[in-house]
Scaffold this motif. Structure first.
Motif, PDB file in Angstrom:
ATOM      1  N   PHE A 182      -2.549  65.241  30.951  1.00 13.16           N
ATOM      2  CA  PHE A 182      -2.739  64.160  32.181  1.00 13.16           C
ATOM      3  C   PHE A 182      -3.865  64.307  32.965  1.00 13.16           C
ATOM      4  CE2 PHE A 182       1.893  64.364  31.181  1.00 13.16           C
ATOM      5  CZ  PHE A 182       2.135  62.865  30.582  1.00 13.16           C
ATOM      6  N   ALA A 183      -4.419  65.506  33.118  1.00  7.30           N
ATOM      7  CA  ALA A 183      -5.519  65.936  33.994  1.00  7.30           C
ATOM      8  C   ALA A 183      -6.899  65.256  33.229  1.00  7.30           C
ATOM      9  CB  ALA A 183      -5.659  67.374  34.292  1.00  7.30           C
ATOM     10  N   LEU A 184      -6.766  65.355  31.871  1.00  5.56           N
ATOM     11  CA  LEU A 184      -8.043  64.772  31.343  1.00  5.56           C
ATOM     12  C   LEU A 184      -8.087  63.304  31.138  1.00  5.56           C
ATOM     13  CD1 LEU A 184     -10.501  65.215  29.639  1.00  5.56           C
ATOM     14  CD2 LEU A 184      -8.901  65.536  27.633  1.00  5.56           C
ATOM     15  N   VAL A 185      -6.764  62.766  31.118  1.00  6.78           N
ATOM     16  CA  VAL A 185      -6.783  61.323  30.946  1.00  6.78           C
ATOM     17  C   VAL A 185      -6.961  60.868  32.457  1.00  6.78           C
ATOM     18  CG1 VAL A 185      -5.125  59.451  30.856  1.00  6.78           C
ATOM     19  CG2 VAL A 185      -4.961  61.396  29.367  1.00  6.78           C
ATOM     20  N   PHE A 186      -6.658  61.499  33.319  1.00  5.63           N
ATOM     21  CA  PHE A 186      -6.917  61.017  34.681  1.00  5.63           C
ATOM     22  C   PHE A 186      -8.317  61.189  35.124  1.00  5.63           C
ATOM     23  CE2 PHE A 186      -7.524  62.082  39.267  1.00  5.63           C
ATOM     24  CZ  PHE A 186      -6.880  60.915  39.918  1.00  5.63           C
ATOM     25  N   PHE A 187      -8.924  62.146  34.809  1.00  6.30           N
ATOM     26  CA  PHE A 187     -10.435  62.380  34.967  1.00  6.30           C
ATOM     27  C   PHE A 187     -11.138  61.383  33.990  1.00  6.30           C
ATOM     28  CE2 PHE A 187     -14.445  64.087  33.586  1.00  6.30           C
ATOM     29  CZ  PHE A 187     -15.108  64.484  34.726  1.00  6.30           C
ATOM     30  N   LEU A 188     -10.740  61.015  32.737  1.00  5.69           N
ATOM     31  CA  LEU A 188     -11.687  60.050  32.114  1.00  5.69           C
ATOM     32  C   LEU A 188     -11.506  58.637  32.775  1.00  5.69           C
ATOM     33  CD1 LEU A 188     -10.942  61.175  28.619  1.00  5.69           C
ATOM     34  CD2 LEU A 188     -12.962  61.683  29.839  1.00  5.69           C
ATOM     35  N   GLY A 189     -10.278  58.218  33.040  1.00  4.65           N
ATOM     36  CA  GLY A 189     -10.057  56.958  33.713  1.00  4.65           C
ATOM     37  C   GLY A 189     -10.676  57.003  34.988  1.00  4.65           C
ATOM     38  N   GLY A 190     -10.455  57.850  35.857  1.00  2.00           N
ATOM     39  CA  GLY A 190     -11.333  58.003  37.313  1.00  2.00           C
ATOM     40  C   GLY A 190     -12.672  57.627  37.135  1.00  2.00           C
ATOM     41  N   THR A 191     -13.219  58.394  36.189  1.00  2.00           N
ATOM     42  CA  THR A 191     -14.845  58.408  35.831  1.00  2.00           C
ATOM     43  C   THR A 191     -15.123  57.064  35.584  1.00  2.00           C
ATOM     44  OG1 THR A 191     -14.739  60.742  35.008  1.00  2.00           O
ATOM     45  CG2 THR A 191     -16.741  59.511  34.657  1.00  2.00           C
ATOM     46  N   PHE A 192     -14.417  56.183  34.547  1.00  2.00           N
ATOM     47  CA  PHE A 192     -14.746  54.938  33.968  1.00  2.00           C
ATOM     48  C   PHE A 192     -14.812  54.056  35.140  1.00  2.00           C
ATOM     49  CE2 PHE A 192     -13.269  56.185  29.608  1.00  2.00           C
ATOM     50  CZ  PHE A 192     -14.529  56.164  28.964  1.00  2.00           C
ATOM     51  N   TYR A 193     -13.762  54.164  36.055  1.00  2.00           N
ATOM     52  CA  TYR A 193     -13.673  53.280  37.167  1.00  2.00           C
ATOM     53  C   TYR A 193     -14.758  53.364  38.177  1.00  2.00           C
ATOM     54  CZ  TYR A 193     -11.272  50.900  41.239  1.00  2.00           C
ATOM     55  OH  TYR A 193     -11.089  50.170  42.252  1.00  2.00           O
ATOM     56  N   PHE A 194     -15.089  54.769  38.476  1.00  6.25           N
ATOM     57  CA  PHE A 194     -16.116  55.097  39.367  1.00  6.25           C
ATOM     58  C   PHE A 194     -17.364  54.539  39.074  1.00  6.25           C
ATOM     59  CE2 PHE A 194     -19.835  57.918  40.339  1.00  6.25           C
ATOM     60  CZ  PHE A 194     -19.586  57.807  41.917  1.00  6.25           C
ATOM     61  N   PHE A 195     -17.866  54.657  37.910  1.00  2.00           N
ATOM     62  CA  PHE A 195     -19.162  54.189  37.240  1.00  2.00           C
ATOM     63  C   PHE A 195     -18.796  52.593  37.110  1.00  2.00           C
ATOM     64  CE2 PHE A 195     -19.903  58.445  35.649  1.00  2.00           C
ATOM     65  CZ  PHE A 195     -21.342  58.374  35.798  1.00  2.00           C
ATOM     66  N   GLU A 196     -17.742  51.926  37.033  1.00  2.00           N
ATOM     67  CA  GLU A 196     -17.609  50.349  37.029  1.00  2.00           C
ATOM     68  C   GLU A 196     -18.020  49.842  38.502  1.00  2.00           C
ATOM     69  OE1 GLU A 196     -14.115  47.053  36.230  1.00  2.00           O
ATOM     70  OE2 GLU A 196     -13.818  49.154  35.756  1.00  2.00           O
ATOM     71  N   LYS A 197     -17.607  50.430  39.423  1.00  2.00           N
ATOM     72  CA  LYS A 197     -17.478  50.130  40.746  1.00  2.00           C
ATOM     73  C   LYS A 197     -18.793  50.538  41.202  1.00  2.00           C
ATOM     74  CE  LYS A 197     -13.498  48.147  41.210  1.00  2.00           C
ATOM     75  NZ  LYS A 197     -13.437  46.586  41.151  1.00  2.00           N
ATOM     76  N   TYR A 198     -19.473  51.811  40.895  1.00  2.36           N
ATOM     77  CA  TYR A 198     -20.813  51.991  41.417  1.00  2.36           C
ATOM     78  C   TYR A 198     -21.842  51.299  40.980  1.00  2.36           C
ATOM     79  CZ  TYR A 198     -24.534  55.536  42.501  1.00  2.36           C
ATOM     80  OH  TYR A 198     -25.673  56.092  43.020  1.00  2.36           O
ATOM     81  N   GLY A 199     -21.913  50.843  39.802  1.00  2.00           N
ATOM     82  CA  GLY A 199     -22.971  50.023  39.278  1.00  2.00           C
ATOM     83  C   GLY A 199     -23.019  49.010  40.331  1.00  2.00           C
ATOM     84  N   GLN A 200     -22.098  48.107  40.414  1.00  2.00           N
ATOM     85  CA  GLN A 200     -22.005  46.830  41.046  1.00  2.00           C
ATOM     86  C   GLN A 200     -22.304  47.127  42.509  1.00  2.00           C
ATOM     87  OE1 GLN A 200     -18.410  44.582  41.104  1.00  2.00           O
ATOM     88  NE2 GLN A 200     -19.073  42.975  42.347  1.00  2.00           N
ATOM     89  N   SER A 201     -21.707  48.196  42.999  1.00  2.00           N
ATOM     90  CA  SER A 201     -22.089  48.865  44.511  1.00  2.00           C
ATOM     91  C   SER A 201     -23.635  48.918  44.468  1.00  2.00           C
ATOM     92  CB  SER A 201     -21.181  50.035  44.913  1.00  2.00           C
ATOM     93  OG  SER A 201     -21.505  50.290  46.284  1.00  2.00           O
ATOM     94  N   LEU A 202     -24.211  49.853  43.864  1.00  2.00           N
ATOM     95  CA  LEU A 202     -25.709  50.162  43.757  1.00  2.00           C
ATOM     96  C   LEU A 202     -26.550  48.781  43.837  1.00  2.00           C
ATOM     97  CD1 LEU A 202     -27.724  52.389  43.895  1.00  2.00           C
ATOM     98  CD2 LEU A 202     -27.715  52.558  41.441  1.00  2.00           C
TER      99      LEU A 202
END
Length: 277
Positions: A182-202
């Motif tokens: 579950f920690a790995l799934v949470f990390f992967l999902g959180g990383t995908f979401y981070f890069f998705e929002k970070y690209g548009q924000s940047l």
């Protein structure tokens, strides 16, 4: 003699089996991480160019810049998570014997500071000073009250029960058989979401661009890969990009040099058909 030879051959066979298995596992990890990084690079580029209204153009090639930048950001994320996990573990481990709330409050302070820093510095969320004063002020008041009431028996007894419940909750989660999954799934999902929002924000807050002097309108460089540039007309005074994108060669000769001028647009550039009616 025969028995000794058999033992030696068995040991050699075991060593020969272990070594290739190790290499296989390492190669699988490298392949998975490489594919994961390429996917993150694509997500980052997709949302970065999506801000400019580029839907399909030039998304088929990720480019070395996006891959290297994804590696860099992912390394920072992993390092930050490890440091935060180590600090929280250090603060929460001795809770069973504690009769004060300062360790949980310091943990809350640490997590809150990280969240506010990411929102402010990475996603450019406008957090006013009143929010910082309110959050940190409440934590400071609770720590001060914890210090004043630390000698009261009823307070220590109540806090001891709270700390034991926190310890039980944390220990239960950490000792769960599927915790790593579950920690790995949470990390992967959180990383995908981070890069998705970070690209548009940047892209929406980027202020430094390369501009090509051109008539009738100057051209701003949106993206580049190897010897090609993705450009669009820009109104420098109004800070507005017209979404008429072109791919041009970045080759430059002595007779016909390609002059790129670095310019800073305070507040970033807006895209006409995306941000304006």
């Amino acid at each position: 003699m025969k028995k000794q030879r058999k033992r030696r051959t068995k040991r050699k066979q075991k060593k020969e089996v272990i070594f290739p298995t190790f290499l296989t596992d390492a190669s699988v990890i490298v392949v998975v991480l490489t594919g994961f990084t390429y996917l993150l690079g694509f997500i980052f580029k997709n949302n970065y160019l999506g801000y400019y209204g580029v839907i399909e153009l030039r998304k088929d090639t990720i480019g070395s810049y996006y891959i290297a930048y994804t590696y860099y950001v992912m390394f920072l994320i992993i390092l930050s998570c490890c440091v935060l996990y180590a600090l929280l573990s250090f603060l929460l481990i001795p809770l069973k014997e504690e009769q004060r709330l300062y360790r949980p409050m310091l943990s809350i302070f640490l997590v809150t500071s990280c969240i506010l820093f990411i929102l402010d510095s990475v996603f450019y969320v406008n957090i006013n000073n009143h929010t910082y004063q309110l959050v940190y002020g409440e934590i400071a008041v609770l720590l001060f009250l914890d210090y004043l009431l630390s000698k009261a028996f009823w307070y220590r007894k109540t806090v001891n029960r709270i700390n034991q419940r926190i310890t039980f909750f944390v220990t239960t989660i950490r000792n769960h058989k599927n915790f790593k999954f579950f920690a790995l799934v949470f990390f992967l999902g959180g990383t995908f979401y981070f890069f998705e929002k970070y690209g548009q924000s940047l892209a929406s807050h980027q202020e430094d661009y390369l501009v090509i002097n051109n008539r009738p309108k100057d051209l701003v460089v949106i993206d580049h890969t190897n010897d090609k540039l993705l450009v669009a007309p820009v109104d420098i005074n109004k800070k507005i990009i017209t979404p008429d994108y072109e791919i041009i060669e970045s080759k430059s000769t002595k007779d016909e040099p390609l002059v790129l001028e670095s310019k800073t647009f305070k507040g970033g550039l807006k895209v006409k058909h995306v941000n304006q009616k």
